[in-house]
Design an enzyme around this catalytic site. Structure first.
Site, PDB file in Angstrom:
ATOM      1  N   GLY A 172       5.754  40.102 -59.523  1.00 12.97           N
ATOM      2  CA  GLY A 172       6.011  39.338 -60.746  1.00 12.97           C
ATOM      3  C   GLY A 172       6.691  38.014 -60.500  1.00 12.97           C
ATOM      4  N   SER A 190       5.578  34.948 -61.140  1.00 15.70           N
ATOM      5  CA  SER A 190       4.998  33.825 -61.869  1.00 15.70           C
ATOM      6  C   SER A 190       5.907  33.312 -62.976  1.00 15.70           C
ATOM      7  CB  SER A 190       3.637  34.221 -62.465  1.00 15.70           C
ATOM      8  OG  SER A 190       3.775  35.310 -63.349  1.00 15.70           O
ATOM      9  N   GLY A 205      10.336  33.710 -64.770  1.00 18.49           N
ATOM     10  CA  GLY A 205      11.581  34.423 -65.008  1.00 18.49           C
ATOM     11  C   GLY A 205      12.303  34.992 -63.808  1.00 18.49           C
ATOM     12  N   GLY A 258      11.457  37.102 -61.518  1.00 19.04           N
ATOM     13  CA  GLY A 258      10.744  37.144 -60.245  1.00 19.04           C
ATOM     14  C   GLY A 258      10.865  35.847 -59.472  1.00 19.04           C
ATOM     15  N   ASP A 306      -2.617  42.738 -59.858  1.00 16.68           N
ATOM     16  CA  ASP A 306      -2.674  43.036 -61.287  1.00 16.68           C
ATOM     17  C   ASP A 306      -2.291  44.500 -61.447  1.00 16.68           C
ATOM     18  OD1 ASP A 306      -3.189  43.519 -63.926  1.00 16.68           O
ATOM     19  OD2 ASP A 306      -5.255  42.759 -63.899  1.00 16.68           O
ATOM     20  N   LEU A 307      -1.068  44.748 -61.877  1.00 16.35           N
ATOM     21  CA  LEU A 307      -0.560  46.118 -61.970  1.00 16.35           C
ATOM     22  C   LEU A 307      -1.272  46.939 -63.034  1.00 16.35           C
ATOM     23  CD1 LEU A 307       3.212  45.261 -61.583  1.00 16.35           C
ATOM     24  CD2 LEU A 307       1.900  46.711 -60.015  1.00 16.35           C
ATOM     25  N   THR A 341       1.312  49.875 -66.495  1.00 18.32           N
ATOM     26  CA  THR A 341       1.699  48.668 -65.772  1.00 18.32           C
ATOM     27  C   THR A 341       3.064  48.816 -65.112  1.00 18.32           C
ATOM     28  OG1 THR A 341       0.451  47.321 -67.362  1.00 18.32           O
ATOM     29  CG2 THR A 341       2.091  46.186 -66.002  1.00 18.32           C
ATOM     30  N   SER A 361      15.644  49.313 -67.213  1.00 19.40           N
ATOM     31  CA  SER A 361      16.227  48.635 -68.368  1.00 19.40           C
ATOM     32  C   SER A 361      17.101  49.608 -69.137  1.00 19.40           C
ATOM     33  CB  SER A 361      15.109  48.124 -69.291  1.00 19.40           C
ATOM     34  OG  SER A 361      15.624  47.689 -70.541  1.00 19.40           O
ATOM     35  N   TYR A 405       2.509  56.121 -81.699  1.00 24.45           N
ATOM     36  CA  TYR A 405       2.902  55.044 -80.793  1.00 24.45           C
ATOM     37  C   TYR A 405       3.904  54.110 -81.448  1.00 24.45           C
ATOM     38  CZ  TYR A 405       2.536  50.993 -77.672  1.00 24.45           C
ATOM     39  OH  TYR A 405       2.826  49.964 -76.806  1.00 24.45           O
TER      40      TYR A 405
END
Length: 320
Positions: A29, A31, A33, A35, A82-83, A130, A157, A177
């Site tokens: 990750g 790309s 923030g 990461g 791509d997770l 993901t 988190s 959901y």
């Protein structure tokens, strides 16, 4: 030195005086923030960083600062990942294994948050697929590359407090959901994966931990409206007030990435192995409602972790 660090410590604070020359580190990750900031500070202290991202053009632009600040032999290499597509995950892992270069640290940073109900390329609920299953396959496929003394850091988190994993209905086929219920499941899975990976690998000198970076305003929150964000902050403040904790405050990105770096490089391995960390310390086990500090007992439960591992293997049709 392992401290004193806390909620306002930055990545530069945590790595002050630390040299990472000769260390090879994988960060997913990169790309945006956290990461990008994680890769920046590691390369600035001399590490060879392999940054994984779904959109390599976006990642190349975002990581110009990483290459500009790389020092003492530090560098950055980008790889496609791509997770949300296990074919991509396996291709990435196979490429890393074929290269045959070991890792001293893997930071599973990439993820999605509170998105509308959707599914990955393989038919998994997007957040669980993901945040957890993609990293589960990637990390286990490259497990042979973990050098003795290396670590895995999973970004979890405080959102794990929304929900335990549901191994009977991981794809919400029978359960109503909710965006944050699904997020909670995936973040609990991140912690449990670290617990079981640590148990399986610590005899070989490889440890794993999970971290909560704190509340940071990054692209991760792109699915949240200002109203939802404000309601969540108010809920956190109610819980914090009841527990005698200070009011919620946003962290900067360097503050948010600090716990990942602290747990991966600075903290004692035995202190963080199989644990959950926040604000550059190991979190206490805390039950009760609300998004306050600490970790829920179910997220560190060893039997829960083993059951998740087995279910994950079943879902991805691959045994590790």
């Amino acid at each position: 030195m392992t401290g004193p660090f806390g909620a306002t410590s930055t990545t530069d604070d945590v790595l002050a005086g630390v040299t990472l020359t000769g260390k090879r580190i994988l960060v997913t990750g990169v790309s945006a923030g956290l990461g990008v900031e994680t890769a920046r500070v590691l390369a600035a202290h001399g590490a060879t960083v392999v940054g994984a991202a779904r959109d390599l053009d976006k990642a190349k632009a975002a990581t110009e600062v990483v290459r500009a600040q790389a020092a003492q032999g530090g560098s950055l290499e980008l790889v496609a990942l791509d997770l949300a597509n296990l074919a991509s995950v396996r291709a990435c892992a196979d490429g890393l294994v074929a290269a045959g270069k070991s890792f001293d640290l893997v930071i599973a940073n990439a993820g999605v948050m509170a998105c509308p109900k959707s599914f990955t390329a393989d038919g998994f609920e997007t957040q669980f697929g993901t945040n957890h299953l993609g990293h589960f396959v990637l990390v286990n496929r490259i497990a042979k590359l973990f050098a003795p003394g290396s670590r895995l850091v999973n970004l979890a988190s405080s959102g794990h407090r929304f929900s335990d994993v549901n191994l009977d209905d991981p794809n919400f086929e029978h359960t109503a959901y909710t965006e944050f219920g699904a997020y909670g499941r995936s973040k609990t899975a991140n912690v449990l994966f670290a617990v079981e990976f640590d148990r399986r690998h610590k005899a070989g000198g490889v440890r794993a931990t999970a971290v909560h970076p704190g509340g940071i305003q990054t692209e991760l929150g792109r699915h949240m409206t200002p109203e939802v964000t404000q309601a969540m902050i108010e809920s956190i403040n109610v819980a914090n007030s009841a527990g005698g904790a200070p009011a919620f405050a946003w962290k900067t990105i360097p503050q948010g990435a600090a716990t990942s770096v602290w747990a991966g490089v600075v903290a004692a391995a035995d202190a963080v192995g199989g644990r959950y960390c926040e604000d550059c310390h190991v979190a206490e086990i805390v039950d009760g409602e609300g998004l306050r500090g600490g970790v829920r007992p179910y997220a560190l439960d060893a039997e829960n972790a083993k059951a998740l591992w087995a279910k994950s293997e079943e879902m991805v049709a691959e045994a590790f």
